[in-house]
Design an enzyme around this catalytic site. Structure first.
Site, PDB file in Angstrom:
ATOM      1  N   GLY A  16       0.755  -1.199  -0.013  1.00  0.00           N
ATOM      2  CA  GLY A  16      -0.001  -0.190   0.100  1.00  0.00           C
ATOM      3  C   GLY A  16       0.924   1.128   0.018  1.00  0.00           C
ATOM      4  N   ASP A  36       8.612  -3.609   8.191  1.00  0.00           N
ATOM      5  CA  ASP A  36       7.144  -4.052   8.288  1.00  0.00           C
ATOM      6  C   ASP A  36       7.240  -5.164   9.308  1.00  0.00           C
ATOM      7  OD1 ASP A  36       4.793  -3.243   6.584  1.00  0.00           O
ATOM      8  OD2 ASP A  36       4.410  -5.049   7.922  1.00  0.00           O
ATOM      9  N   ASN A  87       5.408   5.415   9.120  1.00  0.00           N
ATOM     10  CA  ASN A  87       4.108   5.208   8.263  1.00  0.00           C
ATOM     11  C   ASN A  87       3.706   4.091   8.857  1.00  0.00           C
ATOM     12  OD1 ASN A  87       2.583   5.568   5.585  1.00  0.00           O
ATOM     13  ND2 ASN A  87       3.568   3.261   5.290  1.00  0.00           N
ATOM     14  N   TYR A 152      -8.389   4.194  16.366  1.00  0.00           N
ATOM     15  CA  TYR A 152      -7.608   4.784  15.493  1.00  0.00           C
ATOM     16  C   TYR A 152      -7.521   6.325  15.211  1.00  0.00           C
ATOM     17  CZ  TYR A 152      -6.161   5.339  10.472  1.00  0.00           C
ATOM     18  OH  TYR A 152      -5.520   5.994   9.341  1.00  0.00           O
TER      19      TYR A 152
END
Length: 157
Positions: A16, A36, A87, A152
């Site tokens: 993404g 990641d 990110n 979130y």
């Protein structure tokens, strides 16, 4: 000592937006440490680039020790670190009434604590880099609340 090599560590880089950031920074001439928590997906994405200037480093951003290892690996491979792109993030949907303490804490650990730990882990390297930068990816959820996104939106704010 000031270094001039443009080296970036990007979290949430397996797919993404994160992988797009990796590709863009590489096209702009950066050496890239792509990080990641999903090591398999990350390895496949980075291998697909066929570019020795992009390395894959498994990283759980909520782990201070894994941050130290990721920074050490980046510096060992590229000689320096000049930019951090925080990110990594988790999108967790639940209303206040349905949110669990564990779900709420996981969102905060990745989205907020992860960024803090990344800044702390890279600080010494960034202080020695010319034009150093830290980019913390946010979300429109930080400025405009979405229904059923209490963990979130609050963690991105």
């Amino acid at each position: 000592m000031i270094t001039q090599q443009r080296v970036v560590l990007v979290t949430g880089a397996a797919r993404g937006q994160g992988f797009a950031i990796v590709q863009r920074l590489r096209s702009d001439g950066f050496l890239v440490a792509a990080c990641d928590v999903n090591a398999t997906q990350l390895g496949e994405a980075v291998d697909g680039l066929r570019d020795e200037a992009v390395i894959a480093i498994p990283l759980d951003v909520a782990s201070a020790s894994q941050w130290q290892a990721a920074v050490a690996t980046t510096v060992a491979e590229f000689g320096s670190l000049s930019t951090l792109v925080n990110n990594a993030g988790v999108l967790h949907r639940a209303s206040i009434a349905d949110e669990s303490p564990d779900g709420f804490e996981k969102a905060w650990r990745v989205n907020a604590l992860g960024a803090f730990l990344g800044i702390r882990a890279t600080l010494d390297q960034l202080r020695g880099a010319e034009g150093a930068a830290i980019v913390n990816t946010c979300s429109t959820g930080a400025i405009r609340p979405f229904p059923n996104h209490i963990a979130y939106c609050s963690s991105k704010w």
